[in-house]
Motif scaffolding. Structure first.
Motif, PDB file in Angstrom:
ATOM      1  N   UNK A  12      -2.385   0.921   5.651  1.00 60.91           N
ATOM      2  CA  UNK A  12      -2.442   1.085   4.180  1.00 60.91           C
ATOM      3  C   UNK A  12      -3.550   0.338   3.120  1.00 60.91           C
ATOM      4  N   UNK A  13      -4.745   0.720   3.273  1.00 56.64           N
ATOM      5  CA  UNK A  13      -6.133   0.529   2.779  1.00 56.64           C
ATOM      6  C   UNK A  13      -6.479   1.613   3.236  1.00 56.64           C
ATOM      7  N   UNK A  14      -6.269   2.549   2.869  1.00 58.97           N
ATOM      8  CA  UNK A  14      -6.849   4.061   3.013  1.00 58.97           C
ATOM      9  C   UNK A  14      -6.159   4.556   2.358  1.00 58.97           C
ATOM     10  N   UNK A  15      -7.362   5.401   1.129  1.00 57.42           N
ATOM     11  CA  UNK A  15      -6.289   6.187  -0.365  1.00 57.42           C
ATOM     12  C   UNK A  15      -5.663   5.950  -0.841  1.00 57.42           C
ATOM     13  N   UNK A  16      -4.387   7.254  -0.696  1.00 49.46           N
ATOM     14  CA  UNK A  16      -3.386   6.550  -1.796  1.00 49.46           C
ATOM     15  C   UNK A  16      -2.407   6.612  -1.055  1.00 49.46           C
ATOM     16  N   UNK A  17      -1.828   5.212  -1.450  1.00 52.42           N
ATOM     17  CA  UNK A  17      -0.776   4.945   0.031  1.00 52.42           C
ATOM     18  C   UNK A  17       0.727   5.415  -0.349  1.00 52.42           C
ATOM     19  N   UNK A  18       0.434   6.267  -1.978  1.00 54.46           N
ATOM     20  CA  UNK A  18       1.952   6.444  -2.793  1.00 54.46           C
ATOM     21  C   UNK A  18       2.886   7.031  -2.054  1.00 54.46           C
ATOM     22  N   UNK A  19       2.630   7.977  -0.498  1.00 54.24           N
ATOM     23  CA  UNK A  19       3.856   8.971   0.154  1.00 54.24           C
ATOM     24  C   UNK A  19       4.180   7.853   1.028  1.00 54.24           C
ATOM     25  N   UNK A  20       3.899   7.047   1.751  1.00 54.86           N
ATOM     26  CA  UNK A  20       3.802   5.493   2.439  1.00 54.86           C
ATOM     27  C   UNK A  20       4.516   5.445   1.986  1.00 54.86           C
ATOM     28  N   UNK A  21       4.859   4.456   0.810  1.00 51.29           N
ATOM     29  CA  UNK A  21       5.467   3.566  -0.091  1.00 51.29           C
ATOM     30  C   UNK A  21       6.670   3.863  -0.386  1.00 51.29           C
ATOM     31  N   UNK A  22       6.699   5.502  -0.450  1.00 53.13           N
ATOM     32  CA  UNK A  22       7.779   6.057  -0.523  1.00 53.13           C
ATOM     33  C   UNK A  22       9.004   6.274   0.343  1.00 53.13           C
ATOM     34  N   UNK A  23       8.368   6.472   1.908  1.00 54.47           N
ATOM     35  CA  UNK A  23       9.188   6.103   2.516  1.00 54.47           C
ATOM     36  C   UNK A  23       9.230   5.077   3.792  1.00 54.47           C
ATOM     37  N   UNK A  24       8.928   4.241   3.109  1.00 57.41           N
ATOM     38  CA  UNK A  24       9.025   2.541   3.281  1.00 57.41           C
ATOM     39  C   UNK A  24      10.174   1.801   3.357  1.00 57.41           C
ATOM     40  N   UNK A  25      11.491   1.810   4.290  1.00 60.19           N
ATOM     41  CA  UNK A  25      13.343   1.694   3.796  1.00 60.19           C
ATOM     42  C   UNK A  25      13.491   0.411   4.260  1.00 60.19           C
ATOM     43  N   UNK A  26      12.025  -0.299   5.613  1.00 63.51           N
ATOM     44  CA  UNK A  26      12.929  -1.645   5.417  1.00 63.51           C
ATOM     45  C   UNK A  26      13.509  -2.154   5.372  1.00 63.51           C
ATOM     46  N   UNK A  27      13.743  -2.506   3.776  1.00 65.16           N
ATOM     47  CA  UNK A  27      14.247  -3.254   2.751  1.00 65.16           C
ATOM     48  C   UNK A  27      15.572  -2.296   2.473  1.00 65.16           C
ATOM     49  N   UNK A  28      15.549  -1.106   2.740  1.00 64.01           N
ATOM     50  CA  UNK A  28      16.851  -0.090   2.546  1.00 64.01           C
ATOM     51  C   UNK A  28      15.909   0.789   1.468  1.00 64.01           C
ATOM     52  N   UNK A  29      16.252   1.374   0.298  1.00 57.21           N
ATOM     53  CA  UNK A  29      16.016   2.207  -0.239  1.00 57.21           C
ATOM     54  C   UNK A  29      16.697   2.638  -1.676  1.00 57.21           C
ATOM     55  N   UNK A  30      15.803   2.935  -2.827  1.00 58.31           N
ATOM     56  CA  UNK A  30      16.107   3.072  -3.914  1.00 58.31           C
ATOM     57  C   UNK A  30      17.251   1.758  -4.825  1.00 58.31           C
ATOM     58  N   UNK A  31      18.689   2.486  -5.370  1.00 52.47           N
ATOM     59  CA  UNK A  31      18.979   1.218  -5.736  1.00 52.47           C
ATOM     60  C   UNK A  31      19.672   0.263  -5.167  1.00 52.47           C
ATOM     61  N   UNK A  32      19.446   0.311  -4.033  1.00 48.26           N
ATOM     62  CA  UNK A  32      20.129  -0.732  -2.817  1.00 48.26           C
ATOM     63  C   UNK A  32      19.264  -0.704  -1.562  1.00 48.26           C
ATOM     64  N   UNK A  33      18.345  -1.014  -2.365  1.00 52.60           N
ATOM     65  CA  UNK A  33      16.884  -2.363  -1.784  1.00 52.60           C
ATOM     66  C   UNK A  33      17.721  -3.616  -1.597  1.00 52.60           C
ATOM     67  N   UNK A  34      17.199  -3.921  -0.251  1.00 52.36           N
ATOM     68  CA  UNK A  34      17.553  -5.491  -0.327  1.00 52.36           C
ATOM     69  C   UNK A  34      17.738  -6.342  -1.263  1.00 52.36           C
ATOM     70  N   UNK A  35      18.118  -6.930  -2.532  1.00 54.13           N
ATOM     71  CA  UNK A  35      17.779  -7.898  -3.813  1.00 54.13           C
ATOM     72  C   UNK A  35      16.802  -9.248  -2.545  1.00 54.13           C
ATOM     73  N   UNK A  36      16.844  -9.277  -1.367  1.00 54.38           N
ATOM     74  CA  UNK A  36      15.778 -10.589  -1.081  1.00 54.38           C
ATOM     75  C   UNK A  36      14.725 -10.665  -0.334  1.00 54.38           C
ATOM     76  N   UNK A  37      14.403  -9.310  -1.169  1.00 54.22           N
ATOM     77  CA  UNK A  37      12.945  -8.822  -0.422  1.00 54.22           C
ATOM     78  C   UNK A  37      12.067  -9.758  -1.042  1.00 54.22           C
ATOM     79  N   UNK A  38      11.670 -10.002  -1.817  1.00 56.50           N
ATOM     80  CA  UNK A  38      10.970 -10.717  -2.225  1.00 56.50           C
ATOM     81  C   UNK A  38      10.750 -11.784  -1.794  1.00 56.50           C
ATOM     82  N   UNK A  39      12.148 -12.394  -2.211  1.00 59.29           N
ATOM     83  CA  UNK A  39      12.256 -14.244  -0.519  1.00 59.29           C
ATOM     84  C   UNK A  39      11.639 -13.803   0.554  1.00 59.29           C
ATOM     85  N   UNK A  40      12.353 -12.949   1.418  1.00 58.98           N
ATOM     86  CA  UNK A  40      11.394 -12.453   2.701  1.00 58.98           C
ATOM     87  C   UNK A  40       9.849 -12.591   2.764  1.00 58.98           C
ATOM     88  N   UNK A  41       9.792 -11.628   1.648  1.00 59.54           N
ATOM     89  CA  UNK A  41       7.997 -11.818   1.367  1.00 59.54           C
ATOM     90  C   UNK A  41       6.988 -12.626   1.331  1.00 59.54           C
TER      91      UNK A  41
END
Length: 502
Positions: free
Chosen positions: A422-451
């Protein structure tokens, strides 16, 4: 009745004259015809899954869906048939289409079991227009800026957690349980300005068992939602037999009591409930009382479990990979010497700790809280995936455990715990498919609190204690009932000597 029997008599007489061989041939022929002419016949998968949803029901109840889907995708590739009208995909191109904001792929009927008759439910609402309106109403209350105003409640819970760990120094500690006690107390503090007191008691009030039963129940009943609605229709006569229908229990009663107590009076509490009440008072027609209660109880039910699972997984992986724990300790001590970590840490400072954030991303990549597919319905025009046409009306989804191990996205060592990725170069591709909290408009609204909870707790636990697994060679049991919990995660803690500052 006699006339009806006479009417059907020729039919039953004809069937009785058929030999067993002919009956078997007829049944086999029907199965083969279904297999040949099904639009999903070219999609590989378990044999039973082609003809019945019982395959999904079985593995949902067994609690091994996350591992089962990993093995099936390794065997069959980007498409796996999991039901008569359901497929799982690990194709990145398709995943971007399915879960993109504004996508035509709607949530499946699986979610109707979670929603029941509730009108305000961000997680389970299948109508995108309704969901968009509801989310817009409450999103500001869950923003990262809003979280910063709630830090004091998290800090208080962190102090209690550290105190309870100190009392148990050298003892065998069920860290999975304690992570859950902590997460629930945080939710009480930030939502109602009142912890549940679970950490003080060293146990819950029976709610955890009730929530687990609800998760197990909803996981498999969601595979045949008609059963849920039949039960709902008959419940006035047969009573309640399904755990999912009583998933809130005493916690919901607590939420109702706290919410009602503020209904007619003001408050100086700057907590989540107050933010939700402000929305209600400013837009009562759009956000009614049931909406306030729905979000308050959702905070408890969804937010606490996912965070507890993630905290447990972070501590587990750091213990399993001591070189990563040592590297994170260097970063923590560096911040402590700079005065950024004392008996607490500000969220803004924790977010600037790159290796801490990388460890959290890597753990949630390998152990996302959700271990089942996020099912959607293919729109009428259908979709082509991996050379195969999936017709409209088919249920399709991806499992976070599967896509998070895609070597084309996360590298050839995708099965390995390596935060450095996660610290090496451009991680944008990984971020796009990191769906631990869901994806798109349906991403978990409580993500920020959990983080925020993880970012504040993990550094302070490691700064104050040396933590080790009770059995370094052992593997905690994983149960996947929508959420993937670790059972038997035992650790021991030893207080560290105060570190001299520069």
């Amino acid at each position: 009745m006699e006339s009806l029997a006479l009417f059907f008599k020729p039919f039953f007489l004809g069937v009785s004259l058929l030999s067993p061989h002919i009956i078997v041939i007829c049944i086999v022929s029907i199965i083969l015809l279904y297999h040949i002419f099904s639009p999903l016949s070219a999609v590989p998968g378990p044999l039973l899954a082609r003809y019945s949803s019982l395959w999904l029901v079985h593995h949902s109840r067994k609690g091994d869906m996350h591992q089962k889907m990993l093995s099936l995708h390794k065997k069959h590739g980007k498409l796996v048939r999991t039901g008569p009208n359901e497929v799982s995909t690990s194709d990145p191109v398709a995943i971007k289409m399915i879960y993109a904001s504004g996508s035509k792929f709607r949530k499946s009927d699986w979610y109707s079991v979670w929603q029941g008759h509730r009108k305000f439910d961000l997680f389970a609402e299948r109508n995108e227009d309704i969901h968009r309106t509801q989310r817009r109403l409450v999103s500001r209350a869950y923003s990262m800026e809003s979280m910063k105003q709630l830090e004091v409640g998290v800090d208080d819970a962190v102090k209690v957690f550290l105190g309870e760990m100190a009392k148990r120094e050298g003892e065998k500690i069920d860290m999975g349980l304690w992570a859950q006690l902590f997460a629930f107390d945080v939710i009480g503090a930030v939502t109602f300005s009142k912890r549940f007191g679970f950490m003080d008691a060293g146990k819950d009030d029976g709610s955890f068992h009730q929530i687990d039963n609800a998760l197990i129940s909803a996981s498999w009943i969601g595979q045949m939602p008609w059963l849920y609605w039949l039960h709902d229709y008959l419940s006035p006569v047969i009573g309640n037999w399904l755990g999912v229908t009583a998933r809130h229990g005493s916690l919901r009663s607590f939420a109702v009591k706290e919410t009602e107590s503020r209904k007619s009076r003001g408050s100086d509490h700057k907590d989540m409930l107050e933010k939700l009440l402000d929305i209600h008072h400013s837009k009562p027609a759009e956000y009614d009382w049931n909406g306030v209660l729905s979000m308050a109880t959702s905070n408890i039910f969804a937010g606490s479990d996912t965070t507890a699972i993630s905290i447990s997984a972070v501590l587990y992986h750091l213990c399993k990979f001591p070189e990563c724990k040592a590297k994170l300790m260097d970063e923590i001590l560096d911040r402590a010497n700079a005065g950024q970590i004392t008996d607490s840490i500000l969220l803004v400072d924790a977010m600037k700790m790159p290796y801490l954030q990388a460890c959290m991303h890597e753990v949630l990549r390998l152990h996302p809280a959700v271990g089942m597919a996020l099912p959607r319905v293919v729109p009428v025009e259908g979709i082509h995936i991996d050379g195969k046409f999936i017709p409209g009306g088919t249920v399709i989804g991806t499992n976070p455990w599967v896509i998070h191990r895609d070597t084309n996205i996360f590298g050839e060592d995708a099965e390995t715990f390596r935060p450095e990725r996660w610290l090496e170069g451009d991680r944008g591709h990984m971020d796009r498919f990191f769906i631990a909290f869901g994806a798109g408009a349906r991403v978990c609204i409580g993500k920020n609190l959990s983080w925020m909870e993880m970012s504040k707790l993990i550094p302070l636990v490691l700064l104050n204690f040396d933590i080790e697994l009770e059995d370094p060679a052992g593997e905690p049991k994983q149960n996947c009932w929508w959420f993937v919990k670790q059972e038997g995660l035992y650790m021991r803690v030893k207080r560290r000597e105060p570190t001299p500052t520069n």
